[in-house]
Write a protein that holds these residues in place. Structure first.
Motif, short mmCIF file in Angstrom:
data_model
loop_
_atom_site.label_atom_id
_atom_site.label_comp_id
_atom_site.label_asym_id
_atom_site.label_seq_id
_atom_site.Cartn_x
_atom_site.Cartn_y
_atom_site.Cartn_z
N LEU A 6 -30.00 -72.12 21.69
CA LEU A 6 -30.03 -71.73 23.09
C LEU A 6 -31.45 -71.41 23.54
N SER A 7 -31.64 -71.34 24.84
CA SER A 7 -32.92 -70.90 25.37
C SER A 7 -33.12 -69.43 25.06
N GLU A 8 -34.35 -68.98 25.09
CA GLU A 8 -34.64 -67.59 24.78
C GLU A 8 -33.92 -66.65 25.72
N LYS A 9 -33.77 -67.05 26.97
CA LYS A 9 -33.07 -66.21 27.96
C LYS A 9 -31.62 -66.01 27.57
N ASP A 10 -30.94 -67.09 27.14
CA ASP A 10 -29.53 -66.98 26.76
C ASP A 10 -29.37 -66.23 25.45
N ILE A 11 -30.32 -66.40 24.53
CA ILE A 11 -30.27 -65.67 23.26
C ILE A 11 -30.35 -64.17 23.53
N LEU A 12 -31.25 -63.76 24.42
CA LEU A 12 -31.41 -62.34 24.74
C LEU A 12 -30.13 -61.77 25.35
N LYS A 13 -29.45 -62.55 26.18
CA LYS A 13 -28.20 -62.08 26.78
C LYS A 13 -27.15 -61.83 25.71
N ARG A 14 -26.98 -62.77 24.78
CA ARG A 14 -25.96 -62.61 23.74
C ARG A 14 -26.36 -61.54 22.73
N ARG A 15 -27.64 -61.38 22.52
CA ARG A 15 -28.12 -60.39 21.56
C ARG A 15 -27.80 -58.97 22.02
N ALA A 16 -27.65 -58.79 23.32
CA ALA A 16 -27.35 -57.44 23.83
C ALA A 16 -25.99 -56.94 23.34
N ASP A 17 -25.09 -57.85 22.90
CA ASP A 17 -23.79 -57.44 22.39
C ASP A 17 -23.85 -57.03 20.93
N VAL A 18 -25.01 -57.20 20.31
CA VAL A 18 -25.17 -56.83 18.90
C VAL A 18 -26.34 -55.86 18.80
N GLY A 19 -26.04 -54.57 18.89
CA GLY A 19 -27.09 -53.55 18.84
C GLY A 19 -27.63 -53.39 17.43
N MET A 20 -28.87 -52.90 17.35
CA MET A 20 -29.49 -52.72 16.04
C MET A 20 -30.29 -51.43 16.01
N VAL A 21 -30.11 -50.67 14.93
CA VAL A 21 -30.87 -49.45 14.69
C VAL A 21 -31.77 -49.71 13.51
N PHE A 22 -33.08 -49.60 13.73
CA PHE A 22 -34.05 -50.02 12.72
C PHE A 22 -34.36 -48.91 11.73
N GLN A 23 -34.85 -49.33 10.59
CA GLN A 23 -35.19 -48.40 9.51
C GLN A 23 -36.28 -47.43 9.96
N ASN A 24 -37.26 -47.92 10.71
CA ASN A 24 -38.39 -47.08 11.16
C ASN A 24 -38.24 -46.68 12.62
N PHE A 25 -37.03 -46.64 13.13
CA PHE A 25 -36.68 -46.16 14.48
C PHE A 25 -37.12 -47.14 15.56
N ASN A 26 -38.44 -47.47 15.59
CA ASN A 26 -38.97 -48.39 16.59
C ASN A 26 -38.67 -47.95 18.02
N LEU A 27 -38.71 -46.65 18.26
CA LEU A 27 -38.63 -46.16 19.64
C LEU A 27 -39.92 -46.54 20.36
N PHE A 28 -39.85 -46.65 21.67
CA PHE A 28 -41.03 -46.98 22.46
C PHE A 28 -41.83 -45.70 22.67
N PRO A 29 -42.99 -45.53 22.04
CA PRO A 29 -43.67 -44.23 22.03
C PRO A 29 -44.21 -43.80 23.37
N HIS A 30 -44.45 -44.74 24.29
CA HIS A 30 -45.03 -44.39 25.59
C HIS A 30 -43.97 -44.03 26.62
N LEU A 31 -42.70 -44.13 26.25
CA LEU A 31 -41.60 -43.79 27.13
C LEU A 31 -40.92 -42.52 26.63
N THR A 32 -40.43 -41.70 27.56
CA THR A 32 -39.69 -40.51 27.16
C THR A 32 -38.35 -40.91 26.54
N VAL A 33 -37.66 -39.93 25.99
CA VAL A 33 -36.34 -40.20 25.40
C VAL A 33 -35.41 -40.81 26.43
N LEU A 34 -35.38 -40.23 27.62
CA LEU A 34 -34.51 -40.76 28.67
C LEU A 34 -34.91 -42.18 29.05
N GLU A 35 -36.20 -42.43 29.20
CA GLU A 35 -36.67 -43.77 29.56
C GLU A 35 -36.36 -44.79 28.47
#
Length: 606
Positions: free
Chosen positions: A433-462
């Motif tokens: 699929l195109s990258e756009k369609d892959i991203l849409k389907r990927r949203a149904d499969v959440g992932m929690v990473f080993q090293n968290f990978n939170l966005f450091p420049h955004l607050t918890v709420l953001e």
């Protein structure tokens, strides 16, 4: 010299006095005796001497410059605010602004092309940067100013036909000012491209993967996740280059364009007051660069959000708060906690339905000559909890990343609820699929990473509202309501305005779980969710996962926590060298393993 160890007793027992004379005439003292004592910092005579010498040197230099009549300070004062000088200054500022905006705009596009997966775009970007960094600015300005000699007219039409939309003489289209803007922009964009590319490459790969795992569109990934973090690397070098551009505008004197330096030249050729007029230009350049330095300081402070535990607010942050009407002081922590607790927390299964079924058929993945996944087939029932065990390098994490299509498999297929992830079937072939369609389907499969990978420049709420707004098209109020509900569920309702760096490891992992849940995925993948945590923090994260296990969400967990697998898992899968050697209920696999390799592994970890 004898060292004396001084102890202070606070519970009524007299301390042992140090050797030598007793303190305050007594061999016994308490902590309260120190309350009135004055602390004298250690003296550093060398630093004091150096400071005095530096001050004296500056005073001597200032006295020499201000009292020497040959500097011509009266002439300096006469011309500093003269109209021709101010007009030239305005033209310098305009050239700097246009060169910076166009140059950095083009540089951003060139940098994105250079790091793209398109060989053609990367090659074109490289060639552009190579060419315009090689040509001296003065030569480039002269060539552009003389384009009329090479091309008499600029014509837009259809090649091979008499159809012409317009035709303009080149000398009429490219004036000296236009030539200066074009030359400065082309030169600046080549250098800016490499500065921005360096900033993009400095962003941790985990940030790219986390943004992709959330299904964020590519443009939003670049705008909201990658570039804001890259700015911390871009800004120091970028402003240094901008300062160079401000001074580099003096090169346009070659086009007889009356900017600041060329105007000064004209004046001192008439009155022969060279030094005073050069000082006029020098002081104005100092003022320009001082303003740019102050702006740089505030911009760097703005983009330091999340990089420091307690970042001081920048001018831009304060203005943004006023623009949003947030001029009142922040609520105390207990008020935030109360507000978060008031948010209704629906049962997750009720709010999102049952989880999805995951099917892997003959999946194979290679990295070069190494086979990481070797003909893996597995069915994960809807709403179940599957724990994958195995030693490091057995292919567990690669299997998890393949389910989320962060890794593209070489053979076989993966489906969620019968829908292929990353491909569509056309007869006997699978078309990616195109990258756009892959991203849409990927949203149904959440992932929690080993090293968290939170966005450091955004607050918890953001962190939590970014994907629901971009992928699920939720309004900000609804996204915030959902985020607060999830934060309350994982016990972090009072951390909504904190940055990830201000949280403990266990708190960061719980935020990562809440962020993945915010998309209401059918399947939730956990890659070693406790391996980066201290032992005492493991329990709080496993507690959250246990709650999820009872919610109906399909969970696939890669972990070494055998106790967790025994307590929560519906099925345990053991992998070795890219193959599934054994799978089944935990009371069989963990207690009576059939494969000798499984038994050997469990004997080491139990």
């Amino acid at each position: 010299m004898n060292a004396a160890i001084l102890t202070v007793e606070t519970q009524g027992q007299a301390p042992t006095p140090p050797s030598g004379a007793p303190l305050a005439g007594s061999a016994s003292f308490t902590a309260s005796e120190f309350a009135h004592l004055r602390v004298i910092p250690a003296r550093r005579p060398a630093r004091t001497v150096g400071t005095v010498l530096a001050v004296l040197l500056l005073l001597v230099l200032a006295y020499s410059v201000l009292t020497n009549p040959r500097w011509g300070w009266p002439v300096f004062a006469e011309w500093f605010f003269a109209e021709p000088v101010l007009v030239g200054l305005g033209r310098t500022l305009l050239l700097t602004a246009l060169g910076a905006v166009i140059g950095f705009g083009m540089g951003t596009l060139l940098a994105l092309a250079r790091v793209s997966s398109s060989p053609l775009l990367a090659a074109v970007s490289f060639g552009y940067v190579w060419l315009f960094r090689s040509i001296p600015l003065i030569v480039l300005l002269l060539v552009i100013n003389n384009l009329g000699y090479l091309y008499e007219t600029v014509t837009l039409g259809v090649p091979g036909t008499p159809w012409v939309l317009f035709s303009v003489p080149t000398t009429q289209l490219i004036s000296p000012f236009a030539a200066a803007v074009i030359g400065l922009a082309l030169n600046q964009s080549a250098f800016a491209s490499e500065i921005i590319r360096g900033g993009i490459l400095s962003v941790d790969q985990g940030q790219h993967e986390a943004a992709s795992a959330l299904g964020l569109p590519r443009g939003r990934q670049a705008r909201r996740i990658v570039l804001p973090q890259a700015m911390r690397t871009i800004l120091p070098t970028g402003f240094n280059d901008l300062i160079g551009l401000a001074k580099g505008t003096s090169n346009v004197y070659i086009l007889a364009l009356p900017e600041l330096f060329y105007t000064i030249q004209i004046i001192y050729r008439r009155n022969l007051e060279v030094i005073p007029l050069l000082m006029v230009a020098t002081v104005w350049y100092l003022i320009i660069l001082t303003v740019l330095s102050l702006v740089q300081h505030q911009v760097e402070r703005h983009y330091s959000r999340g990089a420091l535990r307690n970042p001081p607010p920048s001018v831009f942050t304060r203005l943004a708060r006023r623009w949003r009407g947030a001029t009142t002081p922040e609520s105390p922590p207990h008020a935030q906690q109360t507000a978060s607790a008031d948010v209704p927390t629906q049962h997750w299964a009720e709010s999102r339905g049952l989880g999805g079924e995951v099917s892997l058929q003959n999946v194979t993945k290679r990295f070069g000559t190494q086979t990481v996944l070797d003909d893996v087939s597995l069915v994960v029932p809807r709403g179940s909890v599957t724990v994958i065990l195995g030693q490091s390098g057995s292919g567990k994490s690669t299997l998890l990343r393949s389910i989320n299509h962060l890794e593209r498999v070489d053979a076989g297929y993966i489906a969620v609820d019968g829908e292929l992830l990353g491909y569509r079937r056309e007869n006997d072939t699978l078309v990616e699929l195109s990258e756009k369609d892959i991203l849409k389907r990927r949203a149904d499969v959440g992932m929690v990473f080993q090293n968290f990978n939170l966005f450091p420049h955004l607050t918890v709420l953001e962190n939590l509202i970014e994907a629901p707004m971009a992928v699920r098209n939720l309004s900000r109020p609804k996204a915030e309501e959902l985020a607060l509900s999830l934060l309350a569920r994982v016990g972090l309702g009072d951390k909504r305005d904190a940055f990830p760096r201000q949280l403990s490891g266990g708190q960061q992992q719980r935020v990562a779980i809440a962020r993945a849940l915010a998309l209401k995925p059918k399947v939730l993948l956990f890659d070693e969710p406790t391996s980066a945590l201290d032992p005492e923090l493991v329990g709080e994260v496993l507690g959250v996962i246990k709650q999820l296990a009872r919610s109906g969400t399909t969970l696939i967990v890669v972990t070494h926590e055998i106790g967790f697998a025994r307590e929560v898992a519906d099925e345990v899968v053991f992998m070795d060298q890219g193959r599934i050697l054994e799978s089944g209920p935990p009371n069989l696999v963990l207690v009576q393993p059939r494969h000798p390799r499984t038994a050997a592994f469990l004997a080491k970890v139990l």
